[in-house]
Design a protein around this motif. Structure first.
Motif, PDB file in Angstrom:
ATOM      1  N   GLN A 275      10.929  -1.400 -32.324  1.00  0.00           N
ATOM      2  CA  GLN A 275      11.843  -2.077 -31.411  1.00  0.00           C
ATOM      3  C   GLN A 275      13.256  -2.180 -31.986  1.00  0.00           C
ATOM      4  N   LEU A 276      13.420  -1.852 -33.262  1.00  0.00           N
ATOM      5  CA  LEU A 276      14.729  -1.939 -33.900  1.00  0.00           C
ATOM      6  C   LEU A 276      15.262  -0.578 -34.322  1.00  0.00           C
ATOM      7  N   TYR A 277      15.106   0.424 -33.452  1.00  0.00           N
ATOM      8  CA  TYR A 277      15.820   1.681 -33.650  1.00  0.00           C
ATOM      9  C   TYR A 277      17.259   1.575 -33.151  1.00  0.00           C
ATOM     10  N   GLY A 278      17.518   0.593 -32.294  1.00  0.00           N
ATOM     11  CA  GLY A 278      18.886   0.309 -31.881  1.00  0.00           C
ATOM     12  C   GLY A 278      19.388   1.080 -30.684  1.00  0.00           C
ATOM     13  N   ASN A 279      18.528   1.843 -30.009  1.00  0.00           N
ATOM     14  CA  ASN A 279      18.980   2.634 -28.867  1.00  0.00           C
ATOM     15  C   ASN A 279      19.438   1.739 -27.717  1.00  0.00           C
ATOM     16  N   GLY A 280      20.607   2.044 -27.181  1.00  0.00           N
ATOM     17  CA  GLY A 280      21.131   1.314 -26.035  1.00  0.00           C
ATOM     18  C   GLY A 280      21.908   0.059 -26.381  1.00  0.00           C
ATOM     19  N   LEU A 281      22.001  -0.300 -27.666  1.00  0.00           N
ATOM     20  CA  LEU A 281      22.753  -1.492 -28.064  1.00  0.00           C
ATOM     21  C   LEU A 281      24.229  -1.151 -28.261  1.00  0.00           C
ATOM     22  N   ARG A 282      25.074  -2.164 -28.104  1.00  0.00           N
ATOM     23  CA  ARG A 282      26.478  -2.004 -28.489  1.00  0.00           C
ATOM     24  C   ARG A 282      26.553  -1.718 -29.980  1.00  0.00           C
TER      25      ARG A 282
ATOM     26  N   MET B  56      19.444   7.852 -28.683  1.00  0.00           N
ATOM     27  CA  MET B  56      20.516   7.929 -27.705  1.00  0.00           C
ATOM     28  C   MET B  56      21.844   8.081 -28.434  1.00  0.00           C
ATOM     29  N   ASP B  57      22.611   9.136 -28.089  1.00  0.00           N
ATOM     30  CA  ASP B  57      23.870   9.361 -28.794  1.00  0.00           C
ATOM     31  C   ASP B  57      24.978   8.470 -28.226  1.00  0.00           C
ATOM     32  N   SER B  58      26.181   8.650 -28.730  1.00  0.00           N
ATOM     33  CA  SER B  58      27.280   7.741 -28.391  1.00  0.00           C
ATOM     34  C   SER B  58      27.751   7.862 -26.950  1.00  0.00           C
ATOM     35  N   ILE B  59      27.323   8.906 -26.233  1.00  0.00           N
ATOM     36  CA  ILE B  59      27.689   9.029 -24.818  1.00  0.00           C
ATOM     37  C   ILE B  59      26.480   8.857 -23.901  1.00  0.00           C
TER      38      ILE B  59
END
Length: 361
Positions: free
Chosen positions: A78-85, A148-151
């Protein structure tokens, strides 16, 4: 006097206690555990804590009960960080890494812990790798199969754009763990009947292994040892299809490495969490038992946990493999100890002996 063989679990997870989780993670709904320790939560997501051994003190008692000498603690999926600011992601992953580092520091005889970075923000990932290795003393890099990449595009972690991560990992001679998650964010299907855990996670591992081998990672970065979670399961089953596709459409694979060259490679590992002996036999026949490590995936209900309903206990699959003559006693012992140590440390015999000494102290 002959040293007893160790039981080292190469795939384990820990939750922080509720009071250890920073307040901002709850306020921003990034990740938290309720005060009753009954659920882990994120924005729009809730999952029951199905076993008390999600937590440190209870994990230690559970390991003692099941005669487990040591465990490799990965990051929480749950802490891969995808979709977070960006700033929220950096703070959340830093918390995860600091938490794991403290566990390893406080219990070096019981735990080797991993750290996580987000490949979509390459400079931050490289900085965090340096911090975790040089300041925190962590040597297992945990990466998702996809990110998820930066775009906002979903990418495989082994896309060439991420080579700098693996160059640094190669410099530090890290062990790497590849684990699937976030399939429900990638694929527009309703998440019914646990389809993303039971089906799509296996496809994610297979896809990551596909690009790892096509890009010749095992040859280009010879100092890293990479383990694919859950036996990389689809990676075992569709080898023939990948070979036929590579040979039948060479125009689609210019500059790529043939799939056969990765089979049984000494720097590619798979854990035992494949749930049945037929799948385990296929993996061993394909890759060789030397490339298989013990992976319980505790304490999740899809891991090897004590369960009457599932007729399960930690280590059951390998016990069945002995009973059914899939492996012999030597292979059994190597999967529990030697192979896991080789994944963690490669040919660094001193590092292996240092850990063994800590465990047996």
């Amino acid at each position: 006097m002959t040293k007893r063989k160790l039981r080292i679990n190469g795939h384990s997870h820990l939750l922080p206690y509720p009071e250890q989780i920073p307040q901002f993670m709850k306020e921003k709904e990034i990740f938290w555990v309720d005060d009753e320790r009954k659920h882990m939560l994120q924005k729009g997501w809730k999952r029951p804590v199905t076993d008390s051994s999600f937590f440190l003190d209870e994990k230690l008692r559970w390991m003692e009960k099941n005669k487990l000498d040591h465990a490799v603690v990965l990051n929480l999926s749950q802490l891969y960080g995808n979709g977070l600011r960006l700033e929220e992601m950096k703070k959340a992953l830093r918390f995860q890494n600091d938490f794991n580092a403290k566990v390893q520091h406080d219990h070096p005889d019981k735990f080797t812990c991993g750290f996580v970075v987000h490949p979509g923000f390459i400079y931050g990932a490289l900085y965090e790798m340096e911090r975790c290795v040089e300041e925190l003393g962590l040597k297992v890099l945990c990466l998702p199969t996809h990110f998820m990449d930066s775009i906002g595009q979903w990418r495989c972690v082994f896309d060439k754009e991420n080579d700098r991560i693996f160059e640094l990992a190669d410099k530090y001679k890290l062990a790497i763990e590849i684990h699937p998650y976030d399939g429900d964010k990638m694929i527009k299907l309703e998440n019914t009947n646990w389809r993303f855990h039971l089906i799509w996670m296996l496809a994610q591992c297979g896809d990551a292994y596909h690009f790892y081998t096509l890009n010749g990672m095992q040859e280009r970065f010879p100092n890293i040892r990479t383990c694919f979670a859950h036996g990389g399961q689809l990676a075992q089953m569709n080898l023939g299809r990948r070979i036929q596709g590579f040979d039948g459409r060479p125009d689609l694979f210019e500059g790529k490495t043939h799939p056969r060259k990765a089979v049984g490679h000494p720097n590619i590992f798979f854990d035992t969490l494949v749930h049945d002996t037929d799948s385990l036999k296929l993996m061993i026949d394909r890759q060789g038992s030397n490339q298989v490590i013990m992976g319980l995936d505790d304490p999740y209900p899809l891991g090897e946990m004590e369960s009457d309903a599932q007729s399960s206990y930690p280590g059951k699959l390998l016990d069945l493999a002995i009973d059914r003559d899939i492996i012999n006693q030597k292979q059994y012992d190597e999967i529990w100890e030697d192979n896991t140590l080789r994944w963690l440390f490669g040919d660094d015999e001193k590092a292996k002996q240092d850990l063994i000494s800590k465990i047996l102290k």
